[in-house]
Design a protein around this motif. Sequence first.
Motif, PDB file in Angstrom:
ATOM      1  N   ASN A  64      47.854  -5.289 109.297  1.00  0.00           N
ATOM      2  CA  ASN A  64      48.158  -5.774 107.976  1.00  0.00           C
ATOM      3  C   ASN A  64      47.257  -5.074 106.944  1.00  0.00           C
ATOM      4  OD1 ASN A  64      49.426  -7.575 106.393  1.00  0.00           O
ATOM      5  ND2 ASN A  64      48.452  -9.393 107.323  1.00  0.00           N
ATOM      6  N   PHE A  65      47.746  -4.026 106.283  1.00  0.00           N
ATOM      7  CA  PHE A  65      46.901  -3.334 105.308  1.00  0.00           C
ATOM      8  C   PHE A  65      47.024  -3.999 103.947  1.00  0.00           C
ATOM      9  CE2 PHE A  65      47.427   0.004 108.497  1.00  0.00           C
ATOM     10  CZ  PHE A  65      46.104   0.382 108.656  1.00  0.00           C
ATOM     11  N   SER A  66      45.897  -4.058 103.248  1.00  0.00           N
ATOM     12  CA  SER A  66      45.904  -4.712 101.947  1.00  0.00           C
ATOM     13  C   SER A  66      46.481  -3.777 100.886  1.00  0.00           C
ATOM     14  CB  SER A  66      44.462  -5.065 101.588  1.00  0.00           C
ATOM     15  OG  SER A  66      44.367  -5.356 100.226  1.00  0.00           O
ATOM     16  N   SER A  67      47.159  -4.351  99.908  1.00  0.00           N
ATOM     17  CA  SER A  67      47.679  -3.507  98.826  1.00  0.00           C
ATOM     18  C   SER A  67      46.528  -3.109  97.892  1.00  0.00           C
ATOM     19  CB  SER A  67      48.781  -4.242  98.058  1.00  0.00           C
ATOM     20  OG  SER A  67      48.272  -5.483  97.645  1.00  0.00           O
ATOM     21  N   GLN A  68      45.424  -3.856  97.996  1.00  0.00           N
ATOM     22  CA  GLN A  68      44.238  -3.516  97.203  1.00  0.00           C
ATOM     23  C   GLN A  68      43.095  -3.138  98.136  1.00  0.00           C
ATOM     24  OE1 GLN A  68      43.969  -7.185  95.014  1.00  0.00           O
ATOM     25  NE2 GLN A  68      44.408  -6.117  93.112  1.00  0.00           N
ATOM     26  N   PRO A  69      42.912  -1.850  98.388  1.00  0.00           N
ATOM     27  CA  PRO A  69      41.864  -1.443  99.324  1.00  0.00           C
ATOM     28  C   PRO A  69      40.485  -1.875  98.838  1.00  0.00           C
ATOM     29  CG  PRO A  69      43.213   0.425  98.601  1.00  0.00           C
ATOM     30  CD  PRO A  69      43.617  -0.740  97.780  1.00  0.00           C
ATOM     31  N   PRO A  70      39.493  -2.007  99.690  1.00  0.00           N
ATOM     32  CA  PRO A  70      39.620  -1.736 101.130  1.00  0.00           C
ATOM     33  C   PRO A  70      40.196  -2.899 101.942  1.00  0.00           C
ATOM     34  CG  PRO A  70      37.351  -2.314 100.597  1.00  0.00           C
ATOM     35  CD  PRO A  70      38.108  -2.313  99.297  1.00  0.00           C
ATOM     36  N   THR A  71      40.950  -2.517 102.964  1.00  0.00           N
ATOM     37  CA  THR A  71      41.398  -3.486 103.956  1.00  0.00           C
ATOM     38  C   THR A  71      40.213  -3.778 104.866  1.00  0.00           C
ATOM     39  OG1 THR A  71      43.648  -2.594 103.942  1.00  0.00           O
ATOM     40  CG2 THR A  71      42.956  -3.762 105.939  1.00  0.00           C
ATOM     41  N   VAL A  72      39.992  -5.048 105.162  1.00  0.00           N
ATOM     42  CA  VAL A  72      38.856  -5.396 106.027  1.00  0.00           C
ATOM     43  C   VAL A  72      39.371  -5.844 107.394  1.00  0.00           C
ATOM     44  CG1 VAL A  72      36.840  -6.880 106.321  1.00  0.00           C
ATOM     45  CG2 VAL A  72      37.485  -6.097 104.037  1.00  0.00           C
ATOM     46  N   ILE A  73      38.897  -5.170 108.428  1.00  0.00           N
ATOM     47  CA  ILE A  73      39.278  -5.541 109.794  1.00  0.00           C
ATOM     48  C   ILE A  73      38.006  -5.936 110.538  1.00  0.00           C
ATOM     49  CG2 ILE A  73      40.416  -4.815 111.931  1.00  0.00           C
ATOM     50  CD1 ILE A  73      41.870  -2.671 110.366  1.00  0.00           C
ATOM     51  N   MET A  74      38.011  -7.155 111.063  1.00  0.00           N
ATOM     52  CA  MET A  74      36.807  -7.664 111.723  1.00  0.00           C
ATOM     53  C   MET A  74      37.090  -7.803 113.219  1.00  0.00           C
ATOM     54  SD  MET A  74      34.956 -10.902 110.144  1.00  0.00           S
ATOM     55  CE  MET A  74      34.745 -12.326 111.115  1.00  0.00           C
ATOM     56  N   LEU A  75      36.171  -7.311 114.040  1.00  0.00           N
ATOM     57  CA  LEU A  75      36.347  -7.448 115.492  1.00  0.00           C
ATOM     58  C   LEU A  75      35.420  -8.522 116.020  1.00  0.00           C
ATOM     59  CD1 LEU A  75      36.920  -4.232 114.803  1.00  0.00           C
ATOM     60  CD2 LEU A  75      37.476  -4.294 117.220  1.00  0.00           C
ATOM     61  N   VAL A  76      35.986  -9.493 116.691  1.00  0.00           N
ATOM     62  CA  VAL A  76      35.190 -10.598 117.229  1.00  0.00           C
ATOM     63  C   VAL A  76      35.465 -10.745 118.726  1.00  0.00           C
ATOM     64  CG1 VAL A  76      35.248 -11.849 115.022  1.00  0.00           C
ATOM     65  CG2 VAL A  76      36.958 -12.368 116.770  1.00  0.00           C
ATOM     66  N   GLY A  77      34.575 -11.459 119.417  1.00  0.00           N
ATOM     67  CA  GLY A  77      34.805 -11.680 120.848  1.00  0.00           C
ATOM     68  C   GLY A  77      33.519 -12.026 121.564  1.00  0.00           C
ATOM     69  N   LEU A  78      33.660 -12.257 122.853  1.00  0.00           N
ATOM     70  CA  LEU A  78      32.501 -12.622 123.667  1.00  0.00           C
ATOM     71  C   LEU A  78      31.585 -11.422 123.865  1.00  0.00           C
ATOM     72  CD1 LEU A  78      34.279 -14.693 126.459  1.00  0.00           C
ATOM     73  CD2 LEU A  78      33.166 -15.533 124.392  1.00  0.00           C
ATOM     74  N   GLN A  79      30.374 -11.718 124.341  1.00  0.00           N
ATOM     75  CA  GLN A  79      29.418 -10.637 124.586  1.00  0.00           C
ATOM     76  C   GLN A  79      29.971  -9.648 125.609  1.00  0.00           C
ATOM     77  OE1 GLN A  79      25.958 -12.835 125.608  1.00  0.00           O
ATOM     78  NE2 GLN A  79      25.476 -13.216 123.467  1.00  0.00           N
ATOM     79  N   GLY A  80      29.848  -8.384 125.251  1.00  0.00           N
ATOM     80  CA  GLY A  80      30.234  -7.329 126.196  1.00  0.00           C
ATOM     81  C   GLY A  80      31.725  -7.161 126.383  1.00  0.00           C
ATOM     82  N   SER A  81      32.536  -7.738 125.490  1.00  0.00           N
ATOM     83  CA  SER A  81      33.987  -7.645 125.696  1.00  0.00           C
ATOM     84  C   SER A  81      34.560  -6.300 125.240  1.00  0.00           C
ATOM     85  CB  SER A  81      34.694  -8.794 124.973  1.00  0.00           C
ATOM     86  OG  SER A  81      34.375  -8.764 123.603  1.00  0.00           O
ATOM     87  N   GLY A  82      33.756  -5.515 124.522  1.00  0.00           N
ATOM     88  CA  GLY A  82      34.240  -4.193 124.095  1.00  0.00           C
ATOM     89  C   GLY A  82      34.452  -4.069 122.592  1.00  0.00           C
ATOM     90  N   LYS A  83      33.815  -4.920 121.816  1.00  0.00           N
ATOM     91  CA  LYS A  83      33.992  -4.889 120.351  1.00  0.00           C
ATOM     92  C   LYS A  83      33.527  -3.570 119.745  1.00  0.00           C
ATOM     93  CE  LYS A  83      31.398  -8.481 120.094  1.00  0.00           C
ATOM     94  NZ  LYS A  83      31.325  -8.732 121.534  1.00  0.00           N
TER      95      LYS A  83
END
Length: 220
Positions: free
Chosen positions: A94-113
Amino acid sequence: MFETLSEKLQRVFKNLRGEGRLTEQHLDEALKEIRLALLEADVNFKVVKQSTEAVKSKALGQEVMQALSPGQQVIKIVRDELVEMLGGEHVRINFSSQPPTVIMLVGLQGSGKTTSSGKLAKWLEKNGHRPILVSVDVYRPAARDQLKVIAKDIGAKLWEGNPNDKPLELCQGAMREARNTAHDVVVVDTAGRLHIDEALMKELREIRETLHPHEILFVA
Ligand SMILES: Nc1nc2c(ncn2[C@@H]2O[C@H](COP(=O)(O)OP(=O)(O)OP(=O)(O)O)[C@@H](O)[C@H]2O)c(=O)[nH]1
Ligand SMILES: [Mg+2]
């Protein structure tokens, strides 16, 4: 990784294509090659087992099209199974029409974020975007350095901030930098956490409320 997987599958398919009549033995040989190629490409062994068994039962069963040769039928079944394995549904970012688009990576420890943040930045660049990476993992020594090494490797821009910056400050710094330097996507690599870790979950909520990420990707 995917290049070598596709090369290996192409080789198996090339051998199958020539077959006028396909025996079970021939199919087993092809499936063995496919199984190896998938395992080498890091696909979970249970998924590989399930998929190759599904291919075999479909190939030997009724689900074949008369218009195709036996070799082509197997190729079609493998292709359908791979599409299914990768998730039948195609989800777009989902890209924002008003940059910047913010993409956040979350997850458990060591999951590959952190690794996924790098892969995502590379994919974004390949698709015409200008991503900027930022790590808000201020808890594990060297976590921010890890992203720095990855960013350097793939030639992606990184917002380093100052050594004592807090997660929110790092995010705000990266946003400011993205706006000033016309980078259209900010990829935020977060620290691994458990949902029962109240302080870390609160921090995640604060980051979300400040940045309003357009995408939050759960790395599992
Ligand atoms: N085989 C394999 N290893 C991976 C993959 N992604 C990450 N790893 C490895 O898994 C380990 C953890 O990866 P990270 O990307 O550091 O995971 P993380 O979620 O950022 O970890 P924390 O920040 O400590 O929570 C590293 O040794 C990576 O090289 C993958 O797709 N396949
Ligand atoms: Mg990490």
